[in-house]
Design a protein around this motif. Sequence first.
Motif, PDB file in Angstrom:
ATOM      1  N   GLU A 193     -14.119  34.573  18.268  1.00 40.53           N
ATOM      2  CA  GLU A 193     -14.909  33.652  17.441  1.00 40.53           C
ATOM      3  C   GLU A 193     -16.370  34.094  17.383  1.00 40.53           C
ATOM      4  O   GLU A 193     -16.984  34.107  16.310  1.00 40.53           O
ATOM      5  CB  GLU A 193     -14.812  32.231  17.997  1.00 40.53           C
TER       6      GLU A 193
ATOM      7  N   MET B 135      -9.986  34.218  22.625  1.00 44.50           N
ATOM      8  CA  MET B 135     -10.220  33.472  21.381  1.00 44.50           C
ATOM      9  C   MET B 135     -11.713  33.193  21.207  1.00 44.50           C
ATOM     10  O   MET B 135     -12.261  33.349  20.104  1.00 44.50           O
ATOM     11  CB  MET B 135      -9.437  32.162  21.397  1.00 44.50           C
TER      12      MET B 135
ATOM     13  N   SER C 296      -6.228  33.998  27.269  1.00 40.90           N
ATOM     14  CA  SER C 296      -6.133  33.930  25.807  1.00 40.90           C
ATOM     15  C   SER C 296      -7.208  33.005  25.236  1.00 40.90           C
ATOM     16  O   SER C 296      -7.723  33.256  24.147  1.00 40.90           O
ATOM     17  CB  SER C 296      -4.738  33.497  25.373  1.00 40.90           C
TER      18      SER C 296
ATOM     19  N   SER D 176      -6.172  35.557  17.659  1.00 38.48           N
ATOM     20  CA  SER D 176      -6.498  35.070  19.003  1.00 38.48           C
ATOM     21  C   SER D 176      -6.229  33.574  19.127  1.00 38.48           C
ATOM     22  O   SER D 176      -5.800  33.100  20.181  1.00 38.48           O
ATOM     23  CB  SER D 176      -7.956  35.388  19.342  1.00 38.48           C
ATOM     24  N   ARG D 177      -6.464  32.807  18.051  1.00 33.19           N
ATOM     25  CA  ARG D 177      -6.153  31.369  18.091  1.00 33.19           C
ATOM     26  C   ARG D 177      -4.647  31.149  18.226  1.00 33.19           C
ATOM     27  O   ARG D 177      -4.201  30.265  18.969  1.00 33.19           O
ATOM     28  CB  ARG D 177      -6.691  30.681  16.840  1.00 33.19           C
TER      29      ARG D 177
ATOM     30  N   TRP E 141      -9.716  36.789  14.711  1.00 34.64           N
ATOM     31  CA  TRP E 141      -9.976  35.446  15.232  1.00 34.64           C
ATOM     32  C   TRP E 141      -8.736  34.585  15.080  1.00 34.64           C
ATOM     33  O   TRP E 141      -8.347  33.856  15.995  1.00 34.64           O
ATOM     34  CB  TRP E 141     -11.177  34.844  14.531  1.00 34.64           C
TER      35      TRP E 141
ATOM     36  N   TYR F 290      -3.553  31.929  21.733  1.00 37.60           N
ATOM     37  CA  TYR F 290      -3.910  30.831  22.624  1.00 37.60           C
ATOM     38  C   TYR F 290      -2.911  29.679  22.487  1.00 37.60           C
ATOM     39  O   TYR F 290      -2.494  29.088  23.491  1.00 37.60           O
ATOM     40  CB  TYR F 290      -5.340  30.358  22.329  1.00 37.60           C
TER      41      TYR F 290
END
Length: 175
Positions: free
Chosen positions: A111, A107, A103, A32-33, A29, A36
């Motif tokens: 999540e 994300m 992205s 991915s943040r 997670w 982004y």
Amino acid sequence: GGLFPGDPRTIYEQARWETPAMRISDFRWRESRLAYSVAKGQMLPRISASGWYGSNYFRNFDSDKATASFSSQMKNNLGKQVGISLSVPIFTGLNRHTAMNRSRNAMRIAEQENIEAERLLEREIEQAVLDVEGYAREYAQAVKKTVYQEEAHRANQVRFDQGLISALELQNSTN
């Protein structure tokens, strides 16, 4: 609460940070943040600065003329350059916008997977606590049953010694 010396919530809070599956989910997670954020950053204009400072020395070996001294050439041939550039992503904006959307979706998926992993861990802990409490109750019942059976056997032994029951009944009691 019950027979097990641990609250499922307390166990969950500790396991939440120590379980490998949860740590992997958290890191995915977080990754991915960050991806982004990088994709959003690609949409911004870029400013860059550069600089150059140098000199050179030249000597013609084919000529009989006297060559200027090294220090004077280094001083006279000194060069400096400073530059600033601005890059605005106008024509590549669609590709970057698409990458940013992808992205962002990745994300959101990470999540939701993280939330699902948390739910699964919580469910597993609650089930394990319930199982332990159930087994503890079964064990307590088995201990009570054993005590009662031993008491019954002792009573039958006394009855056998008094001649009130046969050896076969005593053997069944022993078994």
